[in-house]
Design an enzyme around this catalytic site. Sequence first.
Site, PDB file in Angstrom:
ATOM      1  N   ARG A 103     -54.238   6.854 -78.164  1.00 28.53           N
ATOM      2  CA  ARG A 103     -55.356   7.638 -78.678  1.00 28.53           C
ATOM      3  C   ARG A 103     -55.350   7.594 -80.203  1.00 28.53           C
ATOM      4  O   ARG A 103     -54.274   7.583 -80.826  1.00 28.53           O
ATOM      5  CB  ARG A 103     -55.160   9.075 -78.213  1.00 28.53           C
ATOM      6  N   THR A 376     -67.781   4.787 -73.533  1.00 25.21           N
ATOM      7  CA  THR A 376     -66.375   4.431 -73.402  1.00 25.21           C
ATOM      8  C   THR A 376     -66.349   3.301 -72.389  1.00 25.21           C
ATOM      9  O   THR A 376     -67.385   2.912 -71.875  1.00 25.21           O
ATOM     10  CB  THR A 376     -65.640   5.682 -72.912  1.00 25.21           C
ATOM     11  N   THR A 394     -61.943   3.527 -75.764  1.00 32.14           N
ATOM     12  CA  THR A 394     -63.207   4.014 -76.334  1.00 32.14           C
ATOM     13  C   THR A 394     -63.284   3.935 -77.843  1.00 32.14           C
ATOM     14  O   THR A 394     -62.265   3.896 -78.532  1.00 32.14           O
ATOM     15  CB  THR A 394     -63.427   5.497 -75.921  1.00 32.14           C
ATOM     16  N   ASN A 396     -65.532   6.269 -78.793  1.00 30.12           N
ATOM     17  CA  ASN A 396     -66.212   7.555 -78.597  1.00 30.12           C
ATOM     18  C   ASN A 396     -67.702   7.322 -78.397  1.00 30.12           C
ATOM     19  O   ASN A 396     -68.129   7.072 -77.286  1.00 30.12           O
ATOM     20  CB  ASN A 396     -65.927   8.540 -79.718  1.00 30.12           C
ATOM     21  N   SER A 447     -59.119  14.637 -75.297  1.00 28.92           N
ATOM     22  CA  SER A 447     -59.969  13.657 -74.628  1.00 28.92           C
ATOM     23  C   SER A 447     -60.303  14.119 -73.221  1.00 28.92           C
ATOM     24  O   SER A 447     -59.654  15.014 -72.673  1.00 28.92           O
ATOM     25  CB  SER A 447     -59.212  12.326 -74.558  1.00 28.92           C
ATOM     26  N   SER A 448     -61.324  13.499 -72.619  1.00 33.28           N
ATOM     27  CA  SER A 448     -61.620  13.708 -71.200  1.00 33.28           C
ATOM     28  C   SER A 448     -61.294  12.466 -70.382  1.00 33.28           C
ATOM     29  O   SER A 448     -61.540  12.434 -69.171  1.00 33.28           O
ATOM     30  CB  SER A 448     -63.103  14.028 -70.994  1.00 33.28           C
ATOM     31  N   GLY A 468     -67.986   8.217 -69.933  1.00 31.31           N
ATOM     32  CA  GLY A 468     -68.948   9.285 -69.639  1.00 31.31           C
ATOM     33  C   GLY A 468     -68.657  10.586 -70.353  1.00 31.31           C
ATOM     34  O   GLY A 468     -69.173  11.636 -69.966  1.00 31.31           O
ATOM     35  N   GLY A 469     -67.807  10.557 -71.394  1.00 26.88           N
ATOM     36  CA  GLY A 469     -67.544  11.781 -72.156  1.00 26.88           C
ATOM     37  C   GLY A 469     -67.058  12.872 -71.218  1.00 26.88           C
ATOM     38  O   GLY A 469     -66.166  12.654 -70.383  1.00 26.88           O
TER      39      GLY A 469
END
Length: 567
Positions: A103, A376, A394, A396, A447-448, A468-469
Amino acid sequence: MKKLLLFTCGLIFLVACKKTAKTYTTDETKRGLIVENAMVVSAREEASKIGTEILKKGGNAFDAMAATELALAVAYPYAGNLGGGGFMVYRTSNGEIGALDFREKAPLAATKNMYLDSLGKVIPDKSTLGAMAVGVPGSVAGVFATHEKFGSLPIEDIIQPVIDLAYKGIVITKKQEERIKKHQESFLKANKNPILFDSIWKAKDTIKYPALAKTLERILKNGKDEFYKGETAQRLVNFMQDNGGIITMEDLNRYEAKWRTPVTFEYDDLKIISMAPPSSGGICLAQILKMIEPYDLQEYGHNSVKAIQVITEAERRAYADRSFYLGDPDFVNVPGDELISKNYSYDRMSNFSFEKATLSSEVSHGKVDVIESNETTHFSIVDSFGNSVSVTTTLNGAFGSKLYCSDLGFFLNNEMDDFSSKPGVPNMFGLIGAEANSIVPEKRMLSSMTPTIVEKDGKLLMSVGTPGGSTIITSVLQTILNVHEYKMTMQQAVDAPRFHHQWLPDEIKMEPNSFDKELIYQLEALGYKINEEDAPVIGKVDGVLVLPNGKLEGGADRRGDDTAVGY
Ligand code: DON
């Protein structure tokens, strides 16, 4: 008499549910690509092919991970990247599991209020557009960490095909043409000088990346240090500073990918292995599945009123907790075990009733001792040895911060927007954060992303994930449920219409024209607000399913150009 009345009411209800329960397709033969040995499913055929060639050559899933991750930076610059980050969850052939966190992190010069004006208001676009939005990139470190620990082929075998692809170029698809066009205005705002993507690109044109190819050649020659300490690092820092950014050589020097212990939990007879913080994915997925486990989803029917109610209510509660408790575990204490415990989940659902929607305004985080957005990208790999990886990576937003380093040939992320710029103020995915996700130098933003591997009876069942956030978690959730509860094929599970609730805003997002009007009326009558406008698609799931006969089925989402390749 009372029994008879109850039985009759029950029957009427079941019939009503049956009527509204819509199965996406009854075509049981609708299967994705099926192969004997090994498979890569990703957002672009070129990337899946490069990964598969590595596997055919005798490379393992980790070699293929490194190649596919880099190939997506060429074939899918919308999200594939050198200037971003991601997460990998893996399971080796002997059942060993683990996770890699590559990340982005906040630069050393970042400050808690860096996106606020003198009145304490969030400055529009500052965390999303241009150099100030960029977190220190992690993808190159992720590729090398994976290869160093598990790779079996020489790094040349992995990077050279990607360099060749960058020189040869990519044939643009219709979807890519549309995406480039849609974001060109922002490219102009974010960049001082013209960039490659300012031109009019049409489907079937070939776009070549010589600058990126040269960057990759230097990385091949000098390894990871080229990106974090070498000439590429210095050119990147010069570019960032020239554009008003704050990333320094020290930031790049200090970047490290981190091995993490994945979140593991059981659901029915499945063991689910998913990403740990700084992603909220694994914990949130666990919370939702634990909350819905006591309910008989199979009996309710796929996408029926009752199934949607139970899943929505569990999502509402889990996302309320996400907002409050979750952040980078190296900086905040995340009560992961408590949040996914059975007792806590049971307690959390105790005020749910089928009679009426719970209001999000009445739900806060629990007590224990986050649109159309698919920017992403995810890929899943299973090799012929039985190793599997699940990787979500990603920039973002679409093309990240829109800032394109022409010199090096890649876009920079806008991951800083995943921090909570100000408690209570939603980010670009409508996600609200608190202190746990505030900005601190070197901290990783929450993050998701939910790269996930599922085992059944101690054996690999599935590798799955999606962009997909904020909708990532709920898309992974529904795909697992579609296979496990509703016995869909991998392709059906991926293609089925999806819905999403994230506590705030208090609404169920639904993919338009995918759910019966009658079902929507019934949900509205129960107090649910339905939004079919903001999310033309929810998630873009790619996965591999191990079939009972040991063959592999790919699920490549119909919503994109996603492609399964294998042999
Ligand atoms: O890490 C996250 O959760 C986000 N940066 C992911 C962004 C994303 O999925 C964009 N596509 N919708």
